[in-house]
Design an enzyme around this catalytic site. Structure first.
Site, short mmCIF file in Angstrom:
data_model
loop_
_atom_site.label_atom_id
_atom_site.label_comp_id
_atom_site.label_asym_id
_atom_site.label_seq_id
_atom_site.Cartn_x
_atom_site.Cartn_y
_atom_site.Cartn_z
N HIS B 72 3.93 5.40 2.64
CA HIS B 72 4.16 3.59 2.46
C HIS B 72 3.60 2.79 3.78
O HIS B 72 2.90 1.89 3.61
CB HIS B 72 5.39 3.36 2.47
CG HIS B 72 5.98 1.98 2.27
ND1 HIS B 72 6.58 1.61 3.73
CD2 HIS B 72 6.34 0.73 1.22
CE1 HIS B 72 6.97 0.31 3.70
NE2 HIS B 72 6.81 -0.30 2.29
N GLU B 75 -0.58 1.85 2.84
CA GLU B 75 -0.23 1.01 2.79
C GLU B 75 -0.31 -0.20 3.39
O GLU B 75 -1.76 -1.03 3.15
CB GLU B 75 0.70 1.03 1.18
CG GLU B 75 0.34 -0.08 0.38
CD GLU B 75 2.06 -0.57 0.46
OE1 GLU B 75 1.75 -1.98 0.31
OE2 GLU B 75 2.42 -0.24 -0.13
N HIS B 76 0.37 -0.58 4.16
CA HIS B 76 0.89 -1.25 4.65
C HIS B 76 -0.52 -2.13 5.64
O HIS B 76 -1.08 -3.18 5.42
CB HIS B 76 1.61 -2.13 5.37
CG HIS B 76 3.35 -2.23 5.62
ND1 HIS B 76 3.76 -2.96 5.79
CD2 HIS B 76 3.88 -1.83 4.02
CE1 HIS B 76 4.54 -3.24 5.35
NE2 HIS B 76 4.54 -2.56 3.93
N GLU B 147 11.60 -4.51 6.95
CA GLU B 147 11.65 -3.66 5.19
C GLU B 147 12.86 -2.15 5.18
O GLU B 147 12.87 -2.74 4.20
CB GLU B 147 10.26 -2.86 4.67
CG GLU B 147 9.91 -2.96 3.13
CD GLU B 147 8.73 -2.10 3.01
OE1 GLU B 147 7.59 -3.00 3.55
OE2 GLU B 147 8.39 -2.63 1.06
#
Lengths: 420, 432
Positions: B72, B75-76, B147
């Protein structure tokens, strides 16, 4: 796409949109009433009461079976506020006739099921909803109100609206309060239902691959002559002389910050929408690029516009120690917009973004319905082509002027319990 | 015209087809031309999600173990390259762009009504050109920490992960997709590069595009921009996972209105077509037993045990995990569990309504046809097929062949009430 409008009775219109590329039949019935917040609880109870059973399918079980027979027809409802108008939408979505495995006429079946729900509810006697169905829906609505706390971001916005729109219908909870729901009876809800049938503006939309020649007649027969209310959605909210700050607490990991900015005076819808987009509506906008990317303060910090209220709402999820920093940064970015300290590129990017999104209209049945509905209820709503022109023509100077009109109205903070 | 390894895959029921190209670079490309639409939607995905935590490539002796949440995080970070960010590039074309990471995949996407080809070039370029520095990695920690906090305040997310933690002893599916605030602190630029080069190999990736596009133009752009990747024969291992659940119930506290619950059954995982059929059978069985028209649903509703939130959840499956369940809101979730178990045991012995099963099969067919209306859903369907190791449209074909007998057999042989988890989230001080 072929579009035909049929005026069926006073305050009842059917817009039929034929688009061969779609594999589904969609019918939406919108009912609009001027807001009466004391009726929100009864109005909020109504949609499920109409959809979960009716005279022909007098239980939730029978209704569910009917929808399964119709290839898993999707029947649902929503209530919302558009300016100071209350809206109830009841819609059905199912496969198009071409995909029926046994050649069934699904379009007529969809219209008939919707009308059964709307016009022939499950009653006890003449003037009261079925007590059993009523009790079930009342309990359900109480649970819905109680569970509004679950989604912290939307809960914070709902709480913030009490301050932002104080004295206006939008300040009230959309489904009423628990006390108001508890005070309802099958008779009182029936009374508001009858009133809606007699007075609401009823706008019906069909979108599907096949022509819908039979639908005007089906719906025409359904609605009797009536005297309806006027549609008036534009209701700007006046900015408070001094910003009001409200803080509440809850056992949360992340604080919620909601800020409302209002623009008094005449404002162009397109300029307000563009301002909000440049401010915090996209990944290239000021809030995303600065408050999130440069300052790493949050995962989301975005703005949206309630344009009939001339109100721009910013929401941000942020840790307790950074609430003040985020608040100042958000105000600072608005000043950037107001002082024109942004590159022309930002405006050009936002224009492209809008135009790209506008051109997607028409690719889903729901976007066709929304577009036709917006055109009908907002006197100043331009069609897609005109909107593209209007957005393209906006200048930096117009954005600065509109941004300057936006002033801070209120701040709502949902803090961690036990923290100052 | 260039010779390509390609196949046209058609769904006669849905009246739709897509082209599958095995590109010379190793990339699997799926294209569905939908000329009547304005929208074009592209997904560039890799088989890399939160469960892919232990791996090695050809020639490597040891398996690498990486911190939780790194897929994840990657991905950022991929959205930034040396000169400019991907969002700034997309701003020049007007495309609406995003990305997501789940348990078994990461996908980068955009949607547009114009400038499709330049947007596709942006997508292929930024995903293929990573640029990480310690400074940009550090900067991202704060954003992702928020997040994670946001997810922790989301009660349905907490409910779901609590259930996974009770179902699985060791499988990494029990880990949160974004990791934890502690685990992401261990991530640095070097680790990101290592994971990138392992999983963002074109042999492990797919490009799925639907909408108003031209296959030949897409393939020409791929030919121009994509450099072939050597197949490193990625090898992954997962910790050994027992059949039994780790713990049968978990109660946790959060600010919620009505207490939320899920009852999840841990099942034996499968793969490819077999998993796809198992998912469909599971959906049909659970809906037949527990949809709103069933006696048990109506009885529980009348007794105030459930409200309209109750229903069967979609099956949850992937490499080494498979579960199905029901969930909703209840002030007496243990009683709901008792009723659910008893209904399952009854149905195992006596069977269930065949008529109801057939109605739900028809409903499922309707839902699949309805989803074909959407450009976005079609692209996602192709991505899902690639990730699951099946052909596009397999679901609608498999559904046509499904029988009541298969569903009953599935219920008897696969769903085990002894192997289930009750997860509950309730407000502080609420006694259940």
């Amino acid at each position: 796409m072929e579009e035909n409008t049929h005026v069926l009775a006073e305050g009842v219109e059917l817009v039929s949109m034929t688009e061969p590329k779609f594999k589904t039949t969609n019918i939406s019935v919108m009912m609009l009433m001027p807001c009466e917040p004391e009726k929100f609880a009864a109005w909020g109870l109504l949609p499920n009461l109409l959809l979960n059973s009716c005279r022909k399918y007098p239980s939730m079980a029978k209704m569910t079976e009917r929808m399964q027979e119709l290839y898993g027809a999707y029947l649902d409802s929503s209530v919302s506020l558009i300016g100071d108008m209350w809206q109830m939408q009841i819609r059905i979505n199912m496969i198009g006739d071409a995909y029926a495995l046994a050649g069934e006429k699904l379009k007529e079946a969809a219209a008939e099921l919707l009308l059964e729900c709307i016009l022939h509810p499950n009653l006890d006697g003449e003037r009261a909803f079925s007590a059993e169905a009523f009790r079930m829906e009342q309990k359900e609505l109480l649970d819905v109100i109680e569970s509004e706390i679950n989604d912290k971001r939307s809960y914070a916005v709902k709480r913030a609206k009490r301050t932002i729109f104080r004295g206006e219908p939008n300040a009230n909870p959309l489904y009423g309060t628990k006390e108001e729901v508890l005070a309802l009876t099958p008779e009182t809800v029936y009374a508001v239902y009858e009133e809606i049938l007699q007075k609401a503006q009823i706008l019906i939309y069909y979108v599907g691959a096949e022509q819908a020649e039979e639908l005007p007649e089906i719906f025409r027969k359904a609605f009797l002559p009536r005297k309806t209310v006027e549609i008036c959605t534009n209701s700007p909210s006046k900015c408070k002389p001094e910003p009001e700050i409200v803080t509440e607490t809850m056992e949360v990991n992340q604080c919620q910050l909601v800020m409302a900015f209002k623009a008094d005076g005449m404002q162009s819808t397109e300029a307000m929408r563009m301002c909000s987009m440049m401010f915090g509506g996209a990944p290239f906008s000021l809030l995303f690029m600065n408050v999130r990317e440069k300052m790493s303060l949050c995962y989301y910090c975005s703005s949206s516009i309630v344009y009939e209220k001339h109100t721009m709402l910013v929401t941000c999820g942020v840790s307790q120690e950074n609430v003040e920093k985020a608040r100042q940064a958000i105000e600072e970015q608005l000043r950037v917009l107001q002082n024109g300290e942004f590159e022309e590129k930002l405006l050009a990017d936002a224009q492209r973004y809008f135009i790209n999104a506008l051109k997607l209209t028409g690719d889903t049945p729901s976007s066709c319905i929304v577009e036709a509905f917006e055109r009908r209820i907002r006197p100043d709503h331009a069609d897609v082509q005109e909107q593209i022109q209007l957005f393209s023509r906006l200048t930096k100077e117009e954005i600065i002027q509109t941004a300057k009109a936006f002033q801070l109205d209120s701040v709502y903070i949902l803090n961690q319990k036990g923290e100052s | 015209m260039k010779q390509r390894e390609q196949e046209l895959i058609t769904s006669s029921r849905g009246g739709q087809s897509c082209l599958h190209v095995k590109h010379e670079t190793g990339l699997n490309i799926y294209i569905m031309e939908m000329p009547d639409f304005h929208t074009a939607y592209a997904l560039f995905g890799t088989k890399y999600g939160s469960v892919n935590t232990m791996f090695r490539l050809d020639g490597e002796k040891d398996f690498a173990k990486v911190p939780e949440g790194i897929a994840h995080f990657l991905e950022h970070k991929l959205f930034e390259n040396e000169d400019t960010g991907a969002f700034e590039q997309y701003a020049k074309t007007g495309a609406i762009a995003n990305a997501y990471t789940s348990f078994d995949r990461t996908a980068y996407l955009f949607m547009c009504s114009e400038n499709f080809n330049p947007s596709l070039e942006i997508l292929l370029n930024f995903v293929r050109h990573p640029y990480f520095t310690q400074e940009t990695v550090d900067k991202e920690q704060g954003i992702i920490a928020q997040e994670i906090q946001m997810n922790e305040d989301e009660p349905s997310w907490k409910l779901f992960f609590n259930s996974l933690k009770c179902m699985y002893h060791a499988h990494p599916v029990r880990i949160g997709i974004a990791g934890t605030i502690e685990s992401i602190r261990k991530i640095d630029a070097e680790l990101l590069y290592r994971c990138y080069h392992t999983f963002y190999n074109l042999h492990n990736m797919t490009l799925c595009i639907a909408g108003n596009v031209h296959a030949e133009e897409i393939l020409a752009i791929c030919d121009k921009l994509l450099v072939p990747d050597e197949n490193h024969h990625l090898e992954e291992i997962y910790p050994s996972e027992p059949y039994e659940v780790l713990q049968h119930e978990i109660f946790d506290v959060a600010p919620v209105g009505v207490p939320m619950f899920s009852i999840d059954f841990k099942l034996k995982p499968k793969s490819g077509e077999e998993q796809l059929k198992a998912n469909l059978l599971a959906e049909l069985v659970m809906d037949t037993l527990f949809s709103a028209n069933t006696e048990i649903y109506q009885r529980m509703l009348k007794e105030n045990l459930i409200n309209f939130e109750f229903g069967a959840d979609a099956p949850f499956s992937g490499n080494g995990y498979f579960s199905i369940g029901v969930g909703g809101e209840s002030r007496n979730p243990r009683e709901v569990r008792k009723r659910i178990f008893s209904e399952i045991e009854r149905a195992k012995q006596e069977g269930f309504s065949q008529e109801s099963f057939e109605r739900l099969r028809k409903s499922k067919y309707g839902a699949l046809i309805r989803s074909m209306n959407s450009v976005e859903a079609n692209a996602s369907m192709m991505l899902d097929a690639y990730m699951s190791g099946v052909k596009p449209f397999s679901k609608i074909s498999a559904l046509a062949e499904m029988t009541y007998e298969q569903a009953w057999q599935f219920l008897r042989e696969e769903i085990d009430t002894e192997n289930a988890v009750l997860s509950v989230i309730h407000a502080q001080g609420e006694i259940l």
